[in-house]
Enzyme design. Sequence first.
Site, PDB file in Angstrom:
ATOM      1  N   HIS A 292       0.839  -1.199   0.000  1.00  0.00           N
ATOM      2  CA  HIS A 292       0.000   0.000   0.000  1.00  0.00           C
ATOM      3  C   HIS A 292       0.876   1.251   0.000  1.00  0.00           C
ATOM      4  O   HIS A 292       1.495   1.577   1.016  1.00  0.00           O
ATOM      5  CB  HIS A 292      -0.895   0.018   1.242  1.00  0.00           C
ATOM      6  CG  HIS A 292      -1.969  -1.013   1.237  1.00  0.00           C
ATOM      7  ND1 HIS A 292      -2.341  -1.709   2.371  1.00  0.00           N
ATOM      8  CD2 HIS A 292      -2.758  -1.485   0.241  1.00  0.00           C
ATOM      9  CE1 HIS A 292      -3.315  -2.556   2.068  1.00  0.00           C
ATOM     10  NE2 HIS A 292      -3.587  -2.428   0.782  1.00  0.00           N
ATOM     11  N   TYR A 466       3.518  -0.326   5.315  1.00  0.00           N
ATOM     12  CA  TYR A 466       3.976  -1.562   5.980  1.00  0.00           C
ATOM     13  C   TYR A 466       3.107  -2.781   5.712  1.00  0.00           C
ATOM     14  O   TYR A 466       2.901  -3.603   6.606  1.00  0.00           O
ATOM     15  CB  TYR A 466       4.115  -1.352   7.491  1.00  0.00           C
ATOM     16  CG  TYR A 466       4.695  -0.024   7.899  1.00  0.00           C
ATOM     17  CD1 TYR A 466       5.939   0.396   7.416  1.00  0.00           C
ATOM     18  CD2 TYR A 466       4.013   0.833   8.756  1.00  0.00           C
ATOM     19  CE1 TYR A 466       6.483   1.618   7.781  1.00  0.00           C
ATOM     20  CE2 TYR A 466       4.543   2.055   9.128  1.00  0.00           C
ATOM     21  CZ  TYR A 466       5.775   2.447   8.639  1.00  0.00           C
ATOM     22  OH  TYR A 466       6.315   3.661   8.983  1.00  0.00           O
ATOM     23  N   HIS A 467       2.634  -2.960   4.482  1.00  0.00           N
ATOM     24  CA  HIS A 467       1.761  -4.088   4.182  1.00  0.00           C
ATOM     25  C   HIS A 467       2.227  -4.893   2.961  1.00  0.00           C
ATOM     26  O   HIS A 467       1.433  -5.150   2.060  1.00  0.00           O
ATOM     27  CB  HIS A 467       0.327  -3.592   3.948  1.00  0.00           C
ATOM     28  CG  HIS A 467      -0.266  -2.869   5.111  1.00  0.00           C
ATOM     29  ND1 HIS A 467      -1.251  -1.905   4.980  1.00  0.00           N
ATOM     30  CD2 HIS A 467      -0.018  -2.956   6.437  1.00  0.00           C
ATOM     31  CE1 HIS A 467      -1.579  -1.440   6.171  1.00  0.00           C
ATOM     32  NE2 HIS A 467      -0.841  -2.066   7.079  1.00  0.00           N
ATOM     33  N   PRO A 468       3.485  -5.324   2.908  1.00  0.00           N
ATOM     34  CA  PRO A 468       3.940  -6.089   1.743  1.00  0.00           C
ATOM     35  C   PRO A 468       3.359  -7.503   1.739  1.00  0.00           C
ATOM     36  O   PRO A 468       3.309  -8.171   2.767  1.00  0.00           O
ATOM     37  CB  PRO A 468       5.459  -6.122   1.924  1.00  0.00           C
ATOM     38  CG  PRO A 468       5.662  -6.037   3.409  1.00  0.00           C
ATOM     39  CD  PRO A 468       4.564  -5.129   3.897  1.00  0.00           C
TER      40      PRO A 468
END
Length: 536
Positions: A292, A466-468
């Site tokens: 994101h 922080y959403h890989p």
Amino acid sequence: MEFDYIVVGGGSAGAVMASRLSEDPNVTVALLEYGVKDRSPAIHTPFGLIATVPTPYLNYAYKTVPQPGLLNRRGYQPRGKTLGGSSAINAMVYVRGHAQDYDDWAALGNDGWSWQDVLPYFLKSERNERIHNELHGQDGPLNVAELVSPAGARTAFVNGAREAGFKINTDFNGPEQEGVGVYQVTQVNGHRCSSAKAYLSLAAGRTNLVVFTKTKALRLVLHGKTCVGVDTIMHGKRQSFRCRREVIVSAGAFNSPQLLLLSGIGPEQQLLDNHIPVSHVLPGVGENLRDHPDFVATYRSVLRDVIGPSPVGVWQLFRDAWRFSKGDYAGLMNTNGAEAGGFLKTDSKLQRPDIQLHFVIAILRDHARKVSPFHGVSCHTCILRPKSKGWVRLASNNPLDAPLINPNFLAEEEDVQRLLKGIRLSQKIMESRAMASYAHKETHPVMHLPDDELVTEIRRRTDTVYHPVGTCRMGDDVMAVVDSQLRVRGLHGLRVVDASVMPTLIGGNTNAPTIMIAEKAADMVKSTCYEQRLVI
């Protein structure tokens, strides 16, 4: 050393897998974690994230390769390096995503992953203190709570959203996701409830589970097309682990593909280029990285009840730290930072929100790596389903080297325009009368720029929220890495269980979905074990 199951990675998914698999007293489980035990006060005190996210403390603190869409800047990618993984350093926001996200997974050929299929596992994992209905669990290990001591700025943000004409939502995980409201958090009694706290504490005392920390997985050991173990460095010495049943890789969206590649599993040319013997060709390993992209607007506040470095602010922090140590969990030590937010649509014709907001009671510059001299607040805006996709690749064949990470942020112009629209929506809230005392003045004025100039600022300031996910995605096509049972395609005795298996990004924070994936995977593994026993 030999075990029935070996789980590589003790983070959000790995802690769940180790705990659930060791519920069977007839099997033995080893959990291998490169980081340390989760004993630091910076983990268990929610505000401790200010010490971990911006620094290498309990954190891999990765950087991306230069991003053309971000004016060739290198982005920052913090990942937890301790038991609990990133759930030990994140902002504790409990969000599942939109129901349609999971129906999308099923439509892509992943049987058993529709919303109705995954909901029971969200319920199984959750213990919600406030909401008691058919969409929330009350008996799970993961405690979901309200903040003990929310800031006044949080209320102002919600009131500002109401004033700006947005829906107010009291449960982002309820029947409708759209709207603005406060976030529930993964906390218990004012403390962080990481996956390690939630799940490994249940397994404490089980003799059939052994947790190894400071243990770096170097490569998976294959015998033909069967995974039979893991070679590691444990406390500086080589140590081999062998498994009788399965190895479960739960090292995360960056380190899971890296481990597969180091083991000779992946795109043939990349393996050859890094002088790694090819064990099994899987062209999709490390591809399909999704994240994101996020823009942060920051504001000075007139009021001093938000975080800031003034004498009053510093005194408040020390006061609340002392109170927290004495068992009084009111105050700033309890905050998760991102106390409120929302899910909005940039076009009313959309079926589901495409923008998420995180409202933070501090001025966040460069992931809090730069300290602002002011009291203030921040508003994050991220797009939930970007078109841009990237990859993770090897920097070398040395397992101790960080992987190359390319989220490819804002490579697609559609992402830029969608983010621009989302920022303009957030601007309506931040400029409301209710927010006047908290969003008094921008610290780096950009919101009143014309769109073309704001786009330049977007490229100058956007980075991860922080959403890989997605680098070992599940599916039934040639680029899929795992099948719908999360088994590595073409191999035996090996699964990947973490955010890397997500075929697409979900519309929200990814920690709760990752825990759900592990809950579901644990049942899959147990079912396989049961079927094998019947055959025997």
